[in-house]
Design an enzyme around this catalytic site. Structure first.
Site, PDB file in Angstrom:
ATOM      1  N   ASP A   1      -3.743  -3.574   7.335  1.00  0.00           N
ATOM      2  CA  ASP A   1      -4.915  -4.328   7.776  1.00  0.00           C
ATOM      3  C   ASP A   1      -4.987  -5.692   7.103  1.00  0.00           C
ATOM      4  O   ASP A   1      -5.458  -6.664   7.697  1.00  0.00           O
ATOM      5  CB  ASP A   1      -6.192  -3.543   7.475  1.00  0.00           C
ATOM      6  CG  ASP A   1      -6.366  -2.355   8.405  1.00  0.00           C
ATOM      7  OD1 ASP A   1      -5.476  -2.130   9.241  1.00  0.00           O
ATOM      8  OD2 ASP A   1      -7.378  -1.649   8.287  1.00  0.00           O
TER       9      ASP A   1
ATOM     10  N   CYS B   1       0.808  -1.225   0.000  1.00  0.00           N
ATOM     11  CA  CYS B   1       0.000   0.000   0.000  1.00  0.00           C
ATOM     12  C   CYS B   1       0.836   1.268   0.000  1.00  0.00           C
ATOM     13  O   CYS B   1       0.407   2.302  -0.519  1.00  0.00           O
ATOM     14  CB  CYS B   1      -0.926   0.020   1.215  1.00  0.00           C
ATOM     15  SG  CYS B   1      -1.918  -1.465   1.419  1.00  0.00           S
TER      16      CYS B   1
ATOM     17  N   CYS C   1      -2.622   3.785   3.092  1.00  0.00           N
ATOM     18  CA  CYS C   1      -3.297   2.662   3.723  1.00  0.00           C
ATOM     19  C   CYS C   1      -4.493   3.148   4.534  1.00  0.00           C
ATOM     20  O   CYS C   1      -4.665   4.340   4.760  1.00  0.00           O
ATOM     21  CB  CYS C   1      -2.310   1.906   4.612  1.00  0.00           C
ATOM     22  SG  CYS C   1      -2.491   0.108   4.544  1.00  0.00           S
ATOM     23  N   ASP C   2      -5.295   2.193   5.003  1.00  0.00           N
ATOM     24  CA  ASP C   2      -6.599   2.510   5.584  1.00  0.00           C
ATOM     25  C   ASP C   2      -6.545   3.510   6.731  1.00  0.00           C
ATOM     26  O   ASP C   2      -7.370   4.414   6.812  1.00  0.00           O
ATOM     27  CB  ASP C   2      -7.256   1.227   6.095  1.00  0.00           C
ATOM     28  CG  ASP C   2      -7.638   0.278   4.979  1.00  0.00           C
ATOM     29  OD1 ASP C   2      -7.260   0.541   3.826  1.00  0.00           O
ATOM     30  OD2 ASP C   2      -8.304  -0.728   5.254  1.00  0.00           O
ATOM     31  N   LYS C   3      -5.619   3.343   7.675  1.00  0.00           N
ATOM     32  CA  LYS C   3      -5.569   4.217   8.848  1.00  0.00           C
ATOM     33  C   LYS C   3      -4.584   5.357   8.672  1.00  0.00           C
ATOM     34  O   LYS C   3      -4.693   6.380   9.364  1.00  0.00           O
ATOM     35  CB  LYS C   3      -5.204   3.409  10.109  1.00  0.00           C
ATOM     36  CG  LYS C   3      -6.075   2.192  10.344  1.00  0.00           C
ATOM     37  CD  LYS C   3      -7.556   2.521  10.329  1.00  0.00           C
ATOM     38  CE  LYS C   3      -8.415   1.271  10.437  1.00  0.00           C
ATOM     39  NZ  LYS C   3      -8.240   0.314   9.340  1.00  0.00           N
TER      40      LYS C   3
ATOM     41  N   SER D   1     -14.191  -4.256   7.532  1.00  0.00           N
ATOM     42  CA  SER D   1     -13.290  -3.808   6.481  1.00  0.00           C
ATOM     43  C   SER D   1     -14.076  -3.098   5.395  1.00  0.00           C
ATOM     44  O   SER D   1     -15.262  -3.375   5.172  1.00  0.00           O
ATOM     45  CB  SER D   1     -12.564  -5.018   5.884  1.00  0.00           C
ATOM     46  OG  SER D   1     -11.990  -4.702   4.645  1.00  0.00           O
TER      47      SER D   1
ATOM     48  N   CYS E   1      -5.336  -1.508  -1.694  1.00  0.00           N
ATOM     49  CA  CYS E   1      -6.356  -2.443  -2.172  1.00  0.00           C
ATOM     50  C   CYS E   1      -7.280  -1.751  -3.169  1.00  0.00           C
ATOM     51  O   CYS E   1      -7.764  -0.646  -2.929  1.00  0.00           O
ATOM     52  CB  CYS E   1      -7.140  -2.998  -0.996  1.00  0.00           C
ATOM     53  SG  CYS E   1      -6.107  -3.854   0.215  1.00  0.00           S
TER      54      CYS E   1
ATOM     55  N   GLU F   1     -11.552  -4.954  12.812  1.00  0.00           N
ATOM     56  CA  GLU F   1     -12.366  -5.217  11.629  1.00  0.00           C
ATOM     57  C   GLU F   1     -12.692  -6.706  11.563  1.00  0.00           C
ATOM     58  O   GLU F   1     -11.856  -7.549  11.866  1.00  0.00           O
ATOM     59  CB  GLU F   1     -11.633  -4.787  10.361  1.00  0.00           C
ATOM     60  CG  GLU F   1     -11.458  -3.285  10.264  1.00  0.00           C
ATOM     61  CD  GLU F   1     -10.789  -2.860   8.963  1.00  0.00           C
ATOM     62  OE1 GLU F   1     -10.332  -3.746   8.205  1.00  0.00           O
ATOM     63  OE2 GLU F   1     -10.730  -1.649   8.705  1.00  0.00           O
TER      64      GLU F   1
END
Length: 580
Positions: free
Chosen positions: A101, A69, A142-144, A496, A219, A470
């Site tokens: 994640d 990522c 990335c997600d966070k 997620s 992703c 998640e």
């Protein structure tokens, strides 16, 4: 949705006749006799006599080699620094953490995912405040790390631009039956469930594993990273058009260079993050998330960013905007397409223009370009929706947004459901109660979760988990087992951005705080009504109240370390799970 208010932030800045100080903070380390030691340190990293008059720009990156990522960020940071130099600033690069994640899912590591958002925001604040940097370009993938960077920008209230790493290309899996399909990481989680139920061979699982990540990038579907990158662009914190190109696209290097130039220009104009992060800007971001049918994590993260920006944003704002904005994007996890395909038809600006033309966005919001959102879109001239990846306003996938906020006897403070995946509005079933995720996974693997069950996973909230894990492992396994339309999962944890199926998360108050979810028992009837926005436990009130007698929550899992600190500080998911 536009409020018709008088002077916009953009108008106010243009009307100002004052000349901003382009070095509002770094004079603390460059000017005067007493700063001799500081200048000596800065000479060692490349600054010289001609540089003391330049604004110092922090180039903060979550680059690492643990996950694809963030792998492009090292390259992009070089282009950002080139842009800062060319615009008359001096860039100083620094790093922060990021948690994958995809790697930490389904085990103890996921406890640390959401807390990483706070660590990122805190670490960026620490560096920028300590070193007296004048502005920042913040890079993440990335997600966070994306919301963490945006929280830091909002908290610091300096000139700041966010730059996304970009998403991964879809992989191609050639299965043993001769079929070929595009796959993302979510296919791997679902393949595990299918294999466990005997619906897929281990050989095909291995083929999917090898295909899901063909290179660098986040992703690829409209999961959390792409949702938050789109939200950042809609907020006005990223350059227009910068969210959708994939990580390997060389346009990203140009966006990086221009981001470096933009932050210096923001200093010249006196623009700071909170000039951009207004209530109206957050409504724009919510509208784009709803139109994309984006990740439910956007609710949590936008609430947290707004809290840092001192903007009053509530779950009711998501309901209000979502009732007006249609779901337009046929994107994964529920649709057919990924971010690469969104980019091919014009990117996030296509959605923004469609919403603006329909009166569903605030066009007068200021952005990092120094111009308004409407002015940016006029320059880009994005095309109309193509009708396949993005539907037209008069032909939506759903007439309202892809995320629904719930209230009811099980969620007095609120809960969140990704309604984009629901075929019917009502689900009523029988509770199967599990303390934390592992017990539910064991039951699924044993074949004891069946059609019509409501899987209740509790003690997974921000405080009780801790870390609000998640639930992708269990939701992917449920779908892979062929139960995705027949089993409802509800939790005080999260899901997620790649989760599909019937899933309700962010239930508040959480179990550890004595929320109603703590008192659900096996066999109780539970009713979800998406159209009405309700989630209710169908138990006699007297019986329910009797269950509260002598309540003792499960003891904390962590008594030392970062998660012990987090448990003491974190608030409800209903207000963004912030540590205030």
């Amino acid at each position: 949705m536009p409020s018709g208010s008088s002077e916009s932030p953009a108008d106010a800045l243009r009307a100002s006749d004052s000349t901003p100080d382009i070095k509002p903070r770094s004079r603390d380390v460059t000017d005067g006799l007493e700063k001799t030691a500081a200048r000596g340190m800065l000479r060692a990293v490349g600054m010289g006599d001609d540089d003391w008059v330049k604004p110092q720009i922090g180039v903060g990156s979550s680059w690492n080699e643990i996950t694809p990522c963030n792998m492009s960020l090292q390259r992009l940071a070089q282009s950002v620094k080139g842009g800062v130099h060319s615009a008359g600033g001096f860039p100083l690069e620094f790093g922060t953490i990021s948690v994958s994640d995809g790697i930490s899912m389904g085990h103890e590591g996921m406890h640390f995912s959401l807390v990483s958002r706070e660590v990122i925001a805190d670490s960026v604040e620490t560096v920028v405040q300590a070193e007296r940097l004048d502005g920042t370009v913040l890079l993440a993938g990335c997600d966070k790390s994306i919301p963490g960077m945006l929280m830091a920008a909002a908290r610091l209230d300096l000139a700041s631009v966010f730059l996304y790493n970009g998403s991964i290309m879809p992989g191609v899996a050639k299965l043993t039956d001769g079929s070929e399909r595009e796959v993302t990481i979510i296919d791997a989680f679902e393949a595990v469930g299918a294999c466990a139920r005997g619906l897929m061979s281990r050989e095909d699982v291995d083929i999917i594993e090898r295909a899901i990540c063909p290179g660098e990038g986040a992703c690829g579907g409209m999961y959390t990273a792409n949702t938050m990158a789109s939200a950042a662009e809609a907020l006005g914190m990223s350059l227009p058009g910068s969210a959708s190109p994939v990580a390997i696209d060389k346009r990203r290097d140009e966006y990086a260079r221009r981001s470096g130039e933009a932050v210096v220009e923001m200093l010249r104009r006196g623009i700071t993050a909170r000039d951009i992060l207004t209530k109206e800007a957050f409504e724009n971001a919510i509208a784009v998330v709803m139109a994309f049918g984006g990740s439910t994590n956007a609710v949590l993260h936008l609430l947290a960013i707004a809290w840092e920006a001192n903007v009053k944003l509530t779950l009711e704002d998501f309901t209000r905007v979502g009732q007006k904005v249609p779901h337009l994007a046929d994107v994964k996890p529920f649709g057919r397409h990924v971010m690469k395909h969104v980019d091919e038809i014009g990117g996030v600006p296509v959605v923004m223009k469609a919403l603006l033309d329909a009166g569903l966005m605030h066009g007068d919001c200021l952005t990092v370009t120094g111009e308004t959102m409407a002015e940016n879109l006029a320059h880009i001239e994005p095309p109309d929706p193509d009708g396949k990846v993005l539907r037209a306003m008069n032909n939506p996938i759903h007439p309202t947004g892809g995320i629904t906020i719930l209230h009811g006897s099980l969620a007095p403070e609120g809960a969140v459901v990704k309604s984009a995946g629901f075929d019917s509005d009502v689900f009523e079933g029988t509770a199967r109660v599990f303390e934390r995720e592992r017990a539910a996974l064991d039951a699924l693997e044993d074949g004891t979760i069946t059609h019509g069950d409501v899987v209740v996973i509790r003690y997974e909230g921000p405080k009780g988990g801790p870390g609000m894990r998640e639930m992708l492992a269990i939701t992917g396994a449920i779908k892979g087992a062929g139960l995705g339309k027949d089993v409802l999962l509800m939790t005080d944890g999260r899901f997620s951005g790649g989760t599909t199926g019937l899933c309700v998360g962010h239930i508040a108050p959480e179990a550890v705080d004595g929320g109603p979810i703590a008192f659900v028992r096996d066999g109780d009837r539970i009713r979800l009504d998406v159209a009405k926005g309700t989630l209710d436990l169908l138990v006699d009130e007297a019986e329910f109240e009797s269950r509260k007698a002598g309540f003792e929550p499960l003891p904390p899992v962590y008594t030392t370390g970062v998660l012990a600190k987090y448990t003491k500080l974190v608030g409800s998911a209903a207000v963004g799970a912030v540590c205030g």
